[in-house]
Write an enzyme that holds these catalytic residues in place. Sequence first.
Site, PDB file in Angstrom:
ATOM      1  N   SER A   7       0.831  -1.202   0.000  1.00  0.00           N
ATOM      2  CA  SER A   7       0.000   0.000   0.000  1.00  0.00           C
ATOM      3  C   SER A   7       0.862   1.248   0.000  1.00  0.00           C
ATOM      4  CB  SER A   7      -0.917   0.009   1.224  1.00  0.00           C
ATOM      5  OG  SER A   7      -1.595   1.248   1.317  1.00  0.00           O
ATOM      6  N   HIS A  32      -1.024  -1.341  -4.327  1.00  0.00           N
ATOM      7  CA  HIS A  32      -2.304  -1.006  -3.706  1.00  0.00           C
ATOM      8  C   HIS A  32      -2.412   0.507  -3.558  1.00  0.00           C
ATOM      9  CE1 HIS A  32      -5.876  -2.223  -1.386  1.00  0.00           C
ATOM     10  NE2 HIS A  32      -5.634  -1.135  -0.661  1.00  0.00           N
ATOM     11  N   ASP A  34      -4.813   3.496  -2.246  1.00  0.00           N
ATOM     12  CA  ASP A  34      -5.965   3.866  -1.427  1.00  0.00           C
ATOM     13  C   ASP A  34      -6.473   5.244  -1.836  1.00  0.00           C
ATOM     14  OD1 ASP A  34      -6.238   1.657   0.490  1.00  0.00           O
ATOM     15  OD2 ASP A  34      -4.229   2.239   1.124  1.00  0.00           O
ATOM     16  N   MET A  36      -9.183   8.069  -0.965  1.00  0.00           N
ATOM     17  CA  MET A  36     -10.054   8.509   0.127  1.00  0.00           C
ATOM     18  C   MET A  36     -10.629   9.882  -0.188  1.00  0.00           C
ATOM     19  SD  MET A  36      -7.634   7.531   3.340  1.00  0.00           S
ATOM     20  CE  MET A  36      -6.713   5.993   3.401  1.00  0.00           C
ATOM     21  N   HIS A  65      -8.303   0.853  -4.462  1.00  0.00           N
ATOM     22  CA  HIS A  65      -9.270   0.674  -3.377  1.00  0.00           C
ATOM     23  C   HIS A  65      -9.992   1.999  -3.157  1.00  0.00           C
ATOM     24  CE1 HIS A  65      -9.775  -0.376   1.205  1.00  0.00           C
ATOM     25  NE2 HIS A  65     -10.920  -0.241   0.581  1.00  0.00           N
ATOM     26  N   MET A  67     -12.196   4.159  -1.258  1.00  0.00           N
ATOM     27  CA  MET A  67     -12.855   4.435   0.019  1.00  0.00           C
ATOM     28  C   MET A  67     -13.589   5.763  -0.116  1.00  0.00           C
ATOM     29  SD  MET A  67     -10.045   3.080   2.778  1.00  0.00           S
ATOM     30  CE  MET A  67      -8.569   3.266   1.793  1.00  0.00           C
ATOM     31  N   MET A 136     -11.476  -5.482   5.562  1.00  0.00           N
ATOM     32  CA  MET A 136     -10.697  -4.489   6.295  1.00  0.00           C
ATOM     33  C   MET A 136     -10.403  -5.027   7.685  1.00  0.00           C
ATOM     34  SD  MET A 136     -10.077  -1.944   4.297  1.00  0.00           S
ATOM     35  CE  MET A 136      -9.301  -0.967   5.589  1.00  0.00           C
ATOM     36  N   ASP A 174      -6.653  -6.179   4.419  1.00  0.00           N
ATOM     37  CA  ASP A 174      -6.054  -4.846   4.372  1.00  0.00           C
ATOM     38  C   ASP A 174      -6.131  -4.204   5.756  1.00  0.00           C
ATOM     39  OD1 ASP A 174      -5.206  -2.298   3.853  1.00  0.00           O
ATOM     40  OD2 ASP A 174      -6.758  -1.817   2.394  1.00  0.00           O
TER      41      ASP A 174
END
Length: 218
Positions: A7, A32, A34, A36, A65, A67, A136, A174
């Site tokens: 990540s 990975h 993330d 957000m 991913h 979010m 998660m 994760d």
Amino acid sequence: MNCLSPSILSCDFTRLGSEISAIDSAGAQYVHIDVMDGHFVPNISLGIPVVKSIRNITDRLLDVHLMIDDPEKYIDAFAKAGADIITIHAEATNHLDRAIEIIHEAKCVAGVALNPATPVSSIKYVLPKIDMVLLMSVNPGFGGQKFIPYTFDKLRDLNALIEEAGVDPDIEIDGGVNLNNAKALLDSGANILVAGSAVFSDDDEIEDNVRAFLELME
């Protein structure tokens, strides 16, 4: 096949390119990313331009991913930016079935993530459409958190649900994943591990950290 998805939320962003090159050189299969939005989670991170830039410097699978709230609005844009896997949260959309279809229409692997307190039963009816389930193991939004132990109970429940449905999605974990719990997670049925702090803890040790994970995953 067991795979490592480092990540980059935990990387040194002043050295993003070189640190991605380091995980490439060491053999990590995924990157990975993330994303957000400051609404679904209390933080704001990377967006579409960063995904596009990363696509230009690596041929590893981009494990994006999301979010974010209402992820279906952005799926096509992330796919065009170079995402290979797009994971959305079951809690973030009112129309999960349709959102999964949109990911497939964009020619991407469809993942569905569940927050720690969300039961695996919530995806029972869409499980045959899902390519990957992400559990998660911390509350989403920040790196460096401690692993939540009941993730192992969720893994057991998810494996039972998968067996009942007669399907075979990947299972990704994760949050708080490290060399101390990685083997137990794999033995419990996970096959993709997201590791942030445990990989990017020191610029000079990134390749060694990746290789240590991969050795455990053989």
